[in-house]
Write a protein that holds these residues in place. Structure first.
Motif, short mmCIF file in Angstrom:
data_model
loop_
_atom_site.label_atom_id
_atom_site.label_comp_id
_atom_site.label_asym_id
_atom_site.label_seq_id
_atom_site.Cartn_x
_atom_site.Cartn_y
_atom_site.Cartn_z
N GLY A 94 64.07 -19.16 38.23
CA GLY A 94 62.89 -20.24 37.60
C GLY A 94 63.17 -20.44 36.21
O GLY A 94 64.24 -20.11 35.33
N THR A 95 62.14 -20.82 35.52
CA THR A 95 61.89 -21.44 34.25
C THR A 95 60.89 -20.76 33.47
O THR A 95 59.97 -20.46 33.95
N GLN A 96 61.27 -20.54 32.34
CA GLN A 96 60.17 -20.07 31.26
C GLN A 96 59.00 -20.87 30.97
O GLN A 96 59.21 -22.14 31.24
N ALA A 97 58.25 -20.24 30.38
CA ALA A 97 56.79 -20.93 29.89
C ALA A 97 57.20 -22.26 28.84
O ALA A 97 58.31 -21.89 27.97
N GLY A 98 56.75 -23.41 28.89
CA GLY A 98 57.02 -24.40 28.10
C GLY A 98 58.33 -25.20 28.33
O GLY A 98 58.53 -26.21 27.82
N SER A 99 59.06 -24.72 29.57
CA SER A 99 60.21 -25.54 29.95
C SER A 99 59.65 -26.84 30.57
O SER A 99 58.99 -26.99 31.39
N THR A 100 60.56 -27.75 30.38
CA THR A 100 60.58 -28.88 31.09
C THR A 100 61.74 -29.67 31.85
O THR A 100 62.56 -28.76 31.48
N ASN A 101 61.71 -30.64 32.43
CA ASN A 101 62.99 -31.13 33.16
C ASN A 101 63.82 -31.40 32.25
O ASN A 101 65.13 -31.37 32.12
N ALA A 102 63.66 -31.93 30.93
CA ALA A 102 64.46 -32.40 29.87
C ALA A 102 64.98 -31.31 29.11
O ALA A 102 66.09 -31.34 28.57
N ASP A 103 64.22 -30.11 29.11
CA ASP A 103 64.65 -29.11 28.21
C ASP A 103 64.38 -27.84 29.00
O ASP A 103 63.46 -27.00 29.22
N LYS A 104 65.31 -27.58 30.01
CA LYS A 104 64.93 -26.30 31.11
C LYS A 104 65.45 -25.10 30.42
O LYS A 104 66.53 -24.89 29.50
N LYS A 105 64.47 -24.19 30.46
CA LYS A 105 64.74 -22.79 29.71
C LYS A 105 64.57 -21.86 30.87
O LYS A 105 63.66 -21.32 31.29
N TRP A 106 65.82 -21.48 31.59
CA TRP A 106 65.82 -20.66 32.48
C TRP A 106 65.50 -19.03 32.40
O TRP A 106 65.75 -18.73 31.02
N VAL A 107 64.70 -18.80 33.15
CA VAL A 107 64.27 -17.46 33.11
C VAL A 107 65.32 -16.30 32.73
O VAL A 107 66.73 -16.28 33.23
N ASP A 108 65.08 -15.40 31.79
CA ASP A 108 66.08 -14.10 31.45
C ASP A 108 66.00 -13.16 32.65
O ASP A 108 64.97 -12.37 32.82
N THR A 109 67.20 -13.13 33.37
CA THR A 109 67.17 -12.22 34.55
C THR A 109 67.44 -10.76 34.06
O THR A 109 67.36 -9.82 35.05
N SER A 110 67.55 -10.35 33.02
CA SER A 110 68.00 -8.95 32.55
C SER A 110 66.67 -8.24 32.53
O SER A 110 66.75 -6.98 32.36
N ASN A 111 65.47 -8.85 32.98
CA ASN A 111 64.28 -7.91 32.94
C ASN A 111 64.01 -7.85 34.59
O ASN A 111 62.91 -7.35 34.87
N ASP A 112 65.08 -8.12 35.57
CA ASP A 112 64.65 -7.81 36.89
C ASP A 112 65.03 -6.16 37.07
O ASP A 112 66.00 -6.16 37.43
N TYR A 113 64.05 -5.55 37.19
CA TYR A 113 64.28 -4.08 37.43
C TYR A 113 63.47 -3.39 38.45
O TYR A 113 63.93 -2.31 38.84
N VAL A 114 62.86 -3.99 39.40
CA VAL A 114 61.94 -3.61 40.34
C VAL A 114 62.22 -4.28 41.56
O VAL A 114 62.50 -5.37 41.82
#
Length: 357
Positions: free
Chosen positions: A170-190
């Motif tokens: 998914g995308t981070q807070a503040g992300s838009t279609n023109a400026d997609k900021k993808w979620v940093d998956t390095s914090n997936d630990y559970v």
């Protein structure tokens, strides 16, 4: 798809221990599949329709391919069973200018020991018996649970309990279609947790599964949950109904790119459904009418895939199929987007010849 014919080879290794304790049995299977596919509309061509896709001015294309061909091997040694499978779909290596040389793709690689399964295989959310029989690979993916991943699973006759690979799509807070900021998956630990109940009989089978997730990209710490119902039910003669219903924070588990886990930092809620009816005209000839649909709350995705086909077995191991269908995107205007919502549709026709090894 029709169950694969297996070729078995037994190899006995003799050493310092007894012969029976060293016996290994090898099973080889898979199929060769040749496709001819034509797409006409304004959703960009795909080898098979996923729940994603991009809208264009015009998309008209024909493609012949054998990349969906599949090979697998299983090894049984006492109480231990191992299985691995590859195909060539989705390879970025080959193209018509360079001899269509496609690289292998790992589908399954797992070990079964007593009641445990460890490795990569179908997620516990997936009931493969509820897939429609289609020429398009996977069927109406937009309405199905369709995930393979690494997991640890304990199974009884009716229950399954699993911890599966965590991943936030998914995308981070503040992300838009023109400026997609993808979620940093390095914090997936559970790990994702799945509990499933199965029931079967002469009437068919049904499964109910629940998914529990902890999503913590950028320290947002959000809990998600979802439920899934899938069934294959026998009707008249050899006919059957196959259906799936999904609701909740299922994200990447359902719809194959129709829904994200998070949209602009908010957890997504998905509603998906798939229905297929398969009718046998003769012992060798049958048709499936199928439909899959996914809608989401945050991103306002609204996508469906419908089609009908005809399959016949030329020999017990060789089947010919023809299918026509439509894939459509009717997304609404999401509050997180800054451009008009995509709207489009493509019709397709596909012929496939499949030889089961």
């Amino acid at each position: 798809m029709k169950p694969m014919t297996k070729v078995s080879i037994c190899i006995y290794l003799i050493g310092t221990v007894s012969q029976s304790s060293m016996a290994s049995e090898y099973h080889f299977g898979g199929f060769l599949k040749a496709n001819a596919r034509y797409v006409d509309g304004n959703i960009a061509f795909q080898d098979s329709w996923t729940g994603g896709g991009s809208v264009t001015d015009s998309a008209k294309r024909s493609q012949f391919s054998a990349a969906e061909s599949r090979f697998n091997a299983g090894i049984t040694h006492g109480d231990v069973y191992g299985f691995a499978e590859i195909d060539f779909s989705g390879s970025a290596q080959g193209n018509p200018a360079f001899s269509n040389s496609y690289s292998p793709r790992l589908r399954h690689a797992y070990i079964n020991y007593q009641d445990f399964t460890v490795g990569q295989t179908w997620s516990t959310m997936v009931n493969t018996s509820a897939f429609a029989e289609t020429a398009d690979l996977g069927g109406p993916l937009v309405g199905q649970a369709m995930v393979r991943q690494a997991l640890v699973r304990y199974s009884t006759e009716s229950w399954q309990f699993a911890l599966e690979n965590p991943y936030t799509y998914g995308t981070q807070a503040g992300s838009t279609n023109a400026d997609k900021k993808w979620v940093d998956t390095s914090n997936d630990y559970v790990p994702d947790a799945v509990i499933r109940f199965n029931q079967k009989g002469d009437w068919g089978n049904v499964s109910v599964a629940s998914l529990l997730r902890y999503l913590d990209p950028q320290g947002t710490a959000q809990f998600g949950a979802g439920v899934s119902l899938a069934a294959k039910l026998k009707t008249v003669g050899k006919d059957d109904i196959r259906l799936q219903l999904h609701y909740g924070n299922l994200g990447r588990y359902v719809g194959t790119d129709a829904a994200r886990d998070m949209v602009s930092g908010e957890i997504e809620t998905t509603t998906s459904a798939m229905f297929a009816y398969r009718h046998f005209w003769t012992e060798r000839t049958r048709s499936s009418l199928f439909y899959g649909h996914t809608i989401t709350e945050q991103e306002q995705s609204n996508r469906f895939h419908a089609g009908v086909n005809l399959f016949t077995n030329l020999t017990p191991a060789l089947e010919l199929g023809f299918e026509i269908g439509r894939y459509q995107i009717d997304d609404g205007l999401s509050p997180y987007e800054d451009i008009p919502a995509p709207q489009g549709a493509s019709n397709y026709a596909q012929m496939s010849l499949q030889f089961h090894i």
